[in-house]
Scaffold this active site. Structure first.
Site, mmCIF file in Angstrom:
data_model
loop_
_atom_site.group_PDB
_atom_site.id
_atom_site.type_symbol
_atom_site.label_atom_id
_atom_site.label_comp_id
_atom_site.label_asym_id
_atom_site.label_seq_id
_atom_site.Cartn_x
_atom_site.Cartn_y
_atom_site.Cartn_z
ATOM 1 N N GLY A 123 0.810 -1.209 0.000
ATOM 2 C CA GLY A 123 0.000 0.000 0.000
ATOM 3 C C GLY A 123 0.839 1.253 0.000
ATOM 4 O O GLY A 123 1.393 1.658 -1.017
ATOM 5 N N CYS A 124 0.922 1.883 1.179
ATOM 6 C CA CYS A 124 1.581 3.185 1.265
ATOM 7 C C CYS A 124 3.089 3.074 1.162
ATOM 8 O O CYS A 124 3.787 4.065 1.082
ATOM 9 C CB CYS A 124 1.208 3.874 2.582
ATOM 10 S SG CYS A 124 1.768 2.969 4.039
ATOM 11 N N GLY A 125 3.635 1.854 1.213
ATOM 12 C CA GLY A 125 5.090 1.695 1.097
ATOM 13 C C GLY A 125 5.731 1.443 2.437
ATOM 14 O O GLY A 125 6.561 0.557 2.566
ATOM 15 N N ILE A 126 5.377 2.220 3.458
ATOM 16 C CA ILE A 126 5.856 1.979 4.816
ATOM 17 C C ILE A 126 4.630 2.021 5.714
ATOM 18 O O ILE A 126 4.023 3.065 5.877
ATOM 19 C CB ILE A 126 6.873 3.046 5.267
ATOM 20 C CG1 ILE A 126 8.064 3.063 4.334
ATOM 21 C CG2 ILE A 126 7.335 2.791 6.697
ATOM 22 C CD1 ILE A 126 9.069 4.155 4.669
#
Length: 276
Positions: A123-126
């Site tokens: 999703g958001c990467g982190i």
């Protein structure tokens, strides 16, 4: 550390003290519509890469950029000492800056391993556990040192105003300062970002080989959790804030044995950590 000369830019300019604020004209929104001018703080985008791999882009105040890169690398746990930074090449293009950092093999391997771990998130990467670990990292507690005597903090606000050269002209700038055991302000770094100002100071102190356990560091900004984390990683003995800390900030300072002092405008200094 020496900074290699890049033929495309003037290293002396982009690694020196910040430039004087630029003056802009304005017109007052009232019946008179009087015209005037005001000096405004400078900012620029700084891209940081390690061994050719882009790591971050930060909005910073130009100047003392090598200090910033050193401090950013230390306070974000990318390196453990300046010995792991072999070179920094600073360049300028279209008004933005770039810092190309060469790390030791050990530091670069650790950084690549960390980046691979984050790449597995969705999703958001982190997100999820990874974000919690990054926001609330495990830090090594400090060896306690005595807090500075109250006399050392007398007129500290006035001394800070005197050494904040850029803020005198434009405002809109945070400062981080190192005060030696005799109460003398030895270093001052200013930036539009409070994290950046502290990173610049951390880098300057490391470059000057100042023992962070001696004297104290003062910040003009709000004392958030991330600044305490940077202070612990930099192995400061005492952090003084002109603005009140948050509850979590105090909890982390006490847990990690960092002296934390708030210096109100018109009240005596308040020692929050260690616990009374």
């Amino acid at each position: 550390m020496t900074v290699p000369v890049n033929p495309d830019c003037d290293i002396a300019d982009i690694n020196s003290a910040p430039p004087l604020p630029e003056t802009f004209g304005y017109r007052e929104l009232n019946d008179d519509g009087a015209a005037g001018s005001s000096a405004l703080a400078s900012e620029t985008a700084l891209a940081i890469s390690y061994n050719g791999i882009s790591q971050a882009v930060m909005m910073v105040t130009p100047g003392h950029l090598e200090d910033f890169v050193n401090g950013f690398s230390l306070s974000n746990d990318i390196v453990h000492s300046l010995n792991e930074i072999h070179d920094i090449t600073l360049s300028e293009s279209d008004g933005s800056r770039h810092a190309a950092v060469t790390l030791s093999n050990r530091a670069f391997w650790a950084l690549k391993k960390y980046r691979r771990r984050l790449a597995g998130t969705s999703g958001c990467g982190i997100c999820g556990v990874e974000a919690i670990e990054q926001a609330l990292p495990r830090l090594t507690p400090l060896r306690p040192v005595p807090p500075p005597p109250a006399a050392r903090l007398h007129d500290l606000r006035r001394h800070i105003r005197e050494v904040q050269q850029l803020a005198q002209g434009s405002g809109a700038l945070h400062a981080a300062l190192y005060v030696d055991p005799e109460g003398v302000v030895r270093l001052c770094r200013e930036d539009i970002g409070r994290h950046n100002a502290l990173d610049k100071l951390i880098g300057a102190m490391a470059q000057a080989r100042i023992n962070p356990r001696e004297g104290f560091v003062a910040i003009t900004s709000r004392c958030g959790l991330e600044l305490v984390q940077k202070a612990v990683r930099a192995r400061f003995g005492t952090l003084i804030s002109l603005s009140a800390p948050t509850a979590m900030t105090v909890q982390w300072a006490r847990r990690h044995k960092l002296n934390l002092i708030h210096l109100p405008h018109r009240s005596p200094p308040r020692l929050y950590s260690p616990a009374p």
